[in-house]
Design a protein around this motif. Structure first.
Motif, PDB file in Angstrom:
ATOM      1  N   GLU A  24       1.514   0.780  -8.763  1.00 23.83           N
ATOM      2  CA  GLU A  24       1.455   2.145  -8.224  1.00 23.83           C
ATOM      3  C   GLU A  24       0.839   2.163  -6.828  1.00 23.83           C
ATOM      4  O   GLU A  24       1.297   2.879  -5.938  1.00 23.83           O
ATOM      5  CB  GLU A  24       0.674   3.062  -9.161  1.00 23.83           C
ATOM      6  CG  GLU A  24       1.471   3.541 -10.345  1.00 23.83           C
ATOM      7  CD  GLU A  24       2.696   4.352  -9.935  1.00 23.83           C
ATOM      8  OE1 GLU A  24       2.550   5.316  -9.142  1.00 23.83           O
ATOM      9  OE2 GLU A  24       3.796   4.042 -10.412  1.00 23.83           O
ATOM     10  N   ILE A  25      -0.215   1.380  -6.614  1.00 20.56           N
ATOM     11  CA  ILE A  25      -0.843   1.289  -5.293  1.00 20.56           C
ATOM     12  C   ILE A  25       0.169   0.745  -4.289  1.00 20.56           C
ATOM     13  O   ILE A  25       0.333   1.282  -3.183  1.00 20.56           O
ATOM     14  CB  ILE A  25      -2.111   0.407  -5.330  1.00 20.56           C
ATOM     15  CG1 ILE A  25      -3.209   1.050  -6.181  1.00 20.56           C
ATOM     16  CG2 ILE A  25      -2.602   0.105  -3.923  1.00 20.56           C
ATOM     17  CD1 ILE A  25      -3.826   2.291  -5.626  1.00 20.56           C
ATOM     18  N   ARG A  45      -6.294  14.149   0.672  1.00 17.04           N
ATOM     19  CA  ARG A  45      -5.016  14.802   1.036  1.00 17.04           C
ATOM     20  C   ARG A  45      -5.030  15.267   2.476  1.00 17.04           C
ATOM     21  O   ARG A  45      -4.036  15.119   3.190  1.00 17.04           O
ATOM     22  CB  ARG A  45      -4.753  15.997   0.123  1.00 17.04           C
ATOM     23  CG  ARG A  45      -3.845  15.636  -0.973  1.00 17.04           C
ATOM     24  CD  ARG A  45      -3.078  16.792  -1.543  1.00 17.04           C
ATOM     25  NE  ARG A  45      -2.492  16.268  -2.764  1.00 17.04           N
ATOM     26  CZ  ARG A  45      -2.430  16.913  -3.896  1.00 17.04           C
ATOM     27  NH1 ARG A  45      -2.864  18.141  -3.980  1.00 17.04           N
ATOM     28  NH2 ARG A  45      -1.892  16.355  -4.943  1.00 17.04           N
ATOM     29  N   VAL A 101       0.800  13.960  -9.335  1.00 12.83           N
ATOM     30  CA  VAL A 101       0.045  12.737  -9.056  1.00 12.83           C
ATOM     31  C   VAL A 101       0.127  11.836 -10.288  1.00 12.83           C
ATOM     32  O   VAL A 101       0.032  12.309 -11.422  1.00 12.83           O
ATOM     33  CB  VAL A 101      -1.431  13.063  -8.728  1.00 12.83           C
ATOM     34  CG1 VAL A 101      -2.244  11.789  -8.540  1.00 12.83           C
ATOM     35  CG2 VAL A 101      -1.529  13.958  -7.496  1.00 12.83           C
ATOM     36  N   THR A 102       0.299  10.553 -10.089  1.00 17.21           N
ATOM     37  CA  THR A 102       0.348   9.615 -11.205  1.00 17.21           C
ATOM     38  C   THR A 102      -1.027   9.469 -11.839  1.00 17.21           C
ATOM     39  O   THR A 102      -2.008   9.211 -11.138  1.00 17.21           O
ATOM     40  CB  THR A 102       0.833   8.225 -10.725  1.00 17.21           C
ATOM     41  OG1 THR A 102       2.155   8.364 -10.207  1.00 17.21           O
ATOM     42  CG2 THR A 102       0.839   7.211 -11.862  1.00 17.21           C
ATOM     43  N   PRO A 161      -2.861   8.692   0.220  1.00 20.50           N
ATOM     44  CA  PRO A 161      -2.323   8.850  -1.134  1.00 20.50           C
ATOM     45  C   PRO A 161      -3.305   8.319  -2.177  1.00 20.50           C
ATOM     46  O   PRO A 161      -4.120   7.437  -1.886  1.00 20.50           O
ATOM     47  CB  PRO A 161      -1.040   8.012  -1.104  1.00 20.50           C
ATOM     48  CG  PRO A 161      -1.319   6.954  -0.085  1.00 20.50           C
ATOM     49  CD  PRO A 161      -2.206   7.607   0.956  1.00 20.50           C
ATOM     50  N   ARG A 177       3.381   0.937  -4.463  1.00 20.01           N
ATOM     51  CA  ARG A 177       4.388   1.969  -4.249  1.00 20.01           C
ATOM     52  C   ARG A 177       3.869   3.029  -3.271  1.00 20.01           C
ATOM     53  O   ARG A 177       4.588   3.464  -2.371  1.00 20.01           O
ATOM     54  CB  ARG A 177       4.756   2.614  -5.584  1.00 20.01           C
ATOM     55  CG  ARG A 177       5.872   3.656  -5.500  1.00 20.01           C
ATOM     56  CD  ARG A 177       6.108   4.350  -6.828  1.00 20.01           C
ATOM     57  NE  ARG A 177       4.975   5.142  -7.268  1.00 20.01           N
ATOM     58  CZ  ARG A 177       4.650   6.350  -6.777  1.00 20.01           C
ATOM     59  NH1 ARG A 177       5.363   6.880  -5.807  1.00 20.01           N
ATOM     60  NH2 ARG A 177       3.605   7.002  -7.246  1.00 20.01           N
ATOM     61  N   LEU A 178       2.615   3.445  -3.438  1.00 23.44           N
ATOM     62  CA  LEU A 178       2.032   4.448  -2.536  1.00 23.44           C
ATOM     63  C   LEU A 178       1.989   3.954  -1.092  1.00 23.44           C
ATOM     64  O   LEU A 178       2.128   4.751  -0.164  1.00 23.44           O
ATOM     65  CB  LEU A 178       0.609   4.808  -2.973  1.00 23.44           C
ATOM     66  CG  LEU A 178       0.438   5.621  -4.247  1.00 23.44           C
ATOM     67  CD1 LEU A 178      -1.037   5.799  -4.547  1.00 23.44           C
ATOM     68  CD2 LEU A 178       1.142   6.965  -4.151  1.00 23.44           C
ATOM     69  N   ALA A 212      -5.409   4.011   0.556  1.00 18.76           N
ATOM     70  CA  ALA A 212      -5.062   4.660  -0.711  1.00 18.76           C
ATOM     71  C   ALA A 212      -6.327   4.704  -1.560  1.00 18.76           C
ATOM     72  O   ALA A 212      -7.348   4.130  -1.183  1.00 18.76           O
ATOM     73  CB  ALA A 212      -3.948   3.905  -1.439  1.00 18.76           C
ATOM     74  N   VAL A 214      -3.962   7.694  -6.745  1.00 21.09           N
ATOM     75  CA  VAL A 214      -3.579   7.761  -8.151  1.00 21.09           C
ATOM     76  C   VAL A 214      -4.834   8.099  -8.935  1.00 21.09           C
ATOM     77  O   VAL A 214      -5.956   7.894  -8.459  1.00 21.09           O
ATOM     78  CB  VAL A 214      -2.960   6.442  -8.682  1.00 21.09           C
ATOM     79  CG1 VAL A 214      -1.644   6.148  -7.999  1.00 21.09           C
ATOM     80  CG2 VAL A 214      -3.929   5.286  -8.557  1.00 21.09           C
TER      81      VAL A 214
END
Length: 125
Positions: A119-120, A79, A104-105, A84, A122-123, A59, A86
């Motif tokens: 967030e990381i 991508r 994108v967050t 993924p 979650r990704l 990530a 943030v």
């Protein structure tokens, strides 16, 4: 009997692209404290692309505006590799409402490190 509770896996590798050295160091410290391996930090598009041709992160955390331009070429490569990411940008909400970064967050700046870690995670899940 062996159980894999995650302790036997190598740490997730997180690319950090940030050109403000103190912010980059703060992000790196938060990630390593939480058990991640940090790739970088790098502060330019050129350095980020060079690193991505050698290593693939799990990530990434990207600042949008770097000294040598917008981080978009790095995000495009990420991508294409299925990585993924943030954003950690001072740019407004419109950044993620339309265009390439839509959805994108954006963690904003100053960046809340606990929110970034969440967030990381979650990704990666």
């Amino acid at each position: 009997m062996s159980s894999d509770d995650g302790r036997n896996r190598p740490p997730a590798r997180i690319l950090v692209v940030e050109d403000e050295i103190f912010i980059a160091m703060e992000i790196e410290r938060a990630l390593t404290t939480d058990g991640f391996e940090v790739l970088g930090p790098v502060g330019s598009i050129e350095d980020a692309l060079e690193l991505l041709h050698r290593d693939q992160p799990d990530a990434a955390v990207l600042d949008v505006t770097l000294r040598d331009g917008k981080v978009t070429p790095v995000a495009v490569l990420l991508r294409s590799q299925g990585v993924p990411f943030v954003l950690a940008s001072a740019e407004g909400r419109e950044l993620t409402e339309t265009g390439f970064f839509q959805g994108v967050t954006n963690l904003g700046k100053p960046t809340n490190m606990r929110l970034m870690i969440g967030e990381i995670q979650r990704l990666l899940s």
